[in-house]
Enzyme design. Structure first.
Site, PDB file in Angstrom:
ATOM      1  N   LEU A 276      -4.595 -11.101   6.823  1.00 17.16           N
ATOM      2  CA  LEU A 276      -5.130 -10.752   8.147  1.00 17.16           C
ATOM      3  C   LEU A 276      -6.347 -11.592   8.536  1.00 17.16           C
ATOM      4  CD1 LEU A 276      -4.820  -6.860   8.516  1.00 17.16           C
ATOM      5  CD2 LEU A 276      -3.373  -8.626   9.485  1.00 17.16           C
TER       6      LEU A 276
ATOM      7  N   GLY B 259       0.816  -1.213   0.000  1.00 22.77           N
ATOM      8  CA  GLY B 259       0.000   0.000   0.000  1.00 22.77           C
ATOM      9  C   GLY B 259       0.850   1.265   0.000  1.00 22.77           C
TER      10      GLY B 259
ATOM     11  N   GLU C 175     -10.592   8.905  11.417  1.00 26.92           N
ATOM     12  CA  GLU C 175     -11.992   8.537  11.187  1.00 26.92           C
ATOM     13  C   GLU C 175     -12.646   8.044  12.478  1.00 26.92           C
ATOM     14  OE1 GLU C 175     -14.010   8.684   8.338  1.00 26.92           O
ATOM     15  OE2 GLU C 175     -12.407   9.875   7.450  1.00 26.92           O
TER      16      GLU C 175
ATOM     17  N   TYR D 154     -15.816   1.384   8.681  1.00 24.16           N
ATOM     18  CA  TYR D 154     -14.359   1.506   8.777  1.00 24.16           C
ATOM     19  C   TYR D 154     -13.968   2.147  10.104  1.00 24.16           C
ATOM     20  CZ  TYR D 154      -9.710   3.535   7.887  1.00 24.16           C
ATOM     21  OH  TYR D 154      -8.387   3.930   7.991  1.00 24.16           O
TER      22      TYR D 154
ATOM     23  N   SER E  79      -6.819   5.797  13.098  1.00 17.95           N
ATOM     24  CA  SER E  79      -7.253   6.784  12.102  1.00 17.95           C
ATOM     25  C   SER E  79      -8.087   7.903  12.719  1.00 17.95           C
ATOM     26  CB  SER E  79      -8.097   6.045  11.050  1.00 17.95           C
ATOM     27  OG  SER E  79      -8.812   6.962  10.266  1.00 17.95           O
TER      28      SER E  79
END
Ligand code: NDP
Ligand code: GDP
Length: 337
Positions: A63, A17, A131, A153, A129
């Site tokens: 994962l 990533g 978020e 998320y 995060s």
């Protein structure tokens, strides 16, 4: 491959990533032996690491799969584990809430268990995060601001965050959360707002497209440049005691400002006919405004991001223009969101 001068070994999940690839480069330049966990895909997805693939060890793992994580930890014998792998896109998390919970939430617990059973002296970084703050209860947010996630998320990241705190307190493991605000680059996934805009503006400028379709222009984010944030991850794991830190620029800008600067940079100040609002890209619940206060990271880690919002826009648009211009003269197959 020669061993690292100071003998340190790092295991990075999510090495293919954006962040994993920058972190791998930085750790190599610091003399680490770098292990990157990759999952099996029918078509390999290694464009972000192809330039360093001869200098790192790739180990299989997913994962979802506890045995594979334990095997990755056993094989790499890490001093430091950076858990960056996740289903990282908020938009998709509304359509795939269970996968997001499995990978982004439970996946972190599986990594913690792998560390506890196979490498309990290692240090662990969790990619938490902004978020998690979601429908913010105060602004700017600090490490003490309560969470109010607004997406599957965000919910999964809150679960992983608390699992990290719990493993630290229950088992004395060196586990730290980096609560990072949006950070972007020329390696950002194509579906994220900044990259969708930089790629779209490049294509419009070069005559390959006419419009970009977006969900909203009104939300605000605290956007920074990714390599500076991966440097912060490393600094966190050099601390003798584990701790949680916010990583942010301390400036919030709207989607509209990002779009405006990107078009102006290529000489299109009146961009209204090139941008359409499309409800397909709007979210059932969005996060309106995120703004982080990173003073703790500045004081304890000496971390101060230098790349400003306008620089970030330029870096990304220029990179996508180069990419499309090179494609015109070569066989590279390009994709857009
Ligand atoms: P990317 O989406 O670019 O990378 C995600 C990585 O996770 C990829 O390498 C992907 O592998 C891997 N991955 C996905 N699912 C699995 C799985 N089941 N098993 C193993 N690996 C998997 O994310 P970023 O680099 O941008 O972000 C890194 C981390 O930081 C993520 O956890 C993200 O949620 C978090 N974060 C990011 C922020 C940002 O602004 N970038 C802000 C705050 C947190 P593959 O290539 O095979 O798909
Ligand atoms: P996020 O902060 O992790 O959700 O990062 P994104 O880059 O996906 O989204 C940043 C903001 O841009 C969010 O408020 C989105 O709703 C908003 N946005 C507006 N239009 C779009 C779009 O077409 N795609 C994406 N990804 N985001 C959009």
């Amino acid at each position: 491959m020669t061993s690292a001068p100071q003998g340190k070994r790092a295991l990075i999940t999510g090495i293919t990533g954006q962040d994993g690839s920058f972190l791998a480069e930085q750790l190599l330049s610091k003399g680490y032996e770098v292990y990157g966990m990759v999952r099996r895909l029918s078509t390999p997805n290694t464009q972000n690491i192809h330039h360093i693939v001869d200098r790192i060890h790739l180990v299989d793992g997913d994962l979802h799969d506890q045995a594979s994580l334990e095997s990755a930890v056993r094989r790499s014998e890490p001093d430091e584990i950076y858990n960056l792998a996740a289903q990282s896109f908020v938009g998709v998390s509304f359509n795939q809430p269970v996968v997001t919970g499995e990978v982004t939430g439970l996946g972190a617990v599986r990594m913690l268990e792998a560390m506890r059973s196979r490498a309990d002296k290692a240090r662990f970084y969790q990619a938490s995060s902004s978020e998690m703050f979601g429908k913010v209860v105060e602004s700017p947010q600090t490490e003490r601001t309560p969470f109010y996630p607004r997406s599957p998320y965000g919910v999964a990241k809150v679960y992983a965050y608390w699992a990290c705190v719990n493993y630290r307190e229950s088992y004395g493991l060196h586990v730290s959360n980096g609560i990072l605000y949006n950070h972007e680059s020329e390696r950002r996934g194509m579906e994220f707002l900044t990259r969708k805009v930089s790629d779209g503006v490049a294509r419009i400028k070069l005559g390959h497209a006419r419009t970009i379709r977006l969900g909203t222009l009104e939300t605000h984010r605290d956007w920074g440049y990714a390599p500076e944030y991966t440097e912060m991850m490393w600094r966190m794991l050099q601390q003798p005691t584990p701790n949680d830190f916010i990583g942010a620029t301390g400036e919030a800008h709207s989607v509209r400002e990002f779009v405006d600067l990107a078009f102006r940079h290529v000489g299109i100040p009146d961009w209204s006919k090139h941008v359409e609002l499309d409800p397909r890209f709007a979210r059932p619940a969005d996060v309106d405004h995120l703004l982080g206060n990173a003073s703790k990271a500045r004081e304890k880690l000496g971390w101060v991001p230098k790349v400003k919002f306008a620089d970030l826009v330029r870096i990304m648009v220029d990179a996508d223009i180069r990419r499309w211009a090179n494609a015109a003269s070569g066989p590279e197959k390009l994709v857009s969101a």
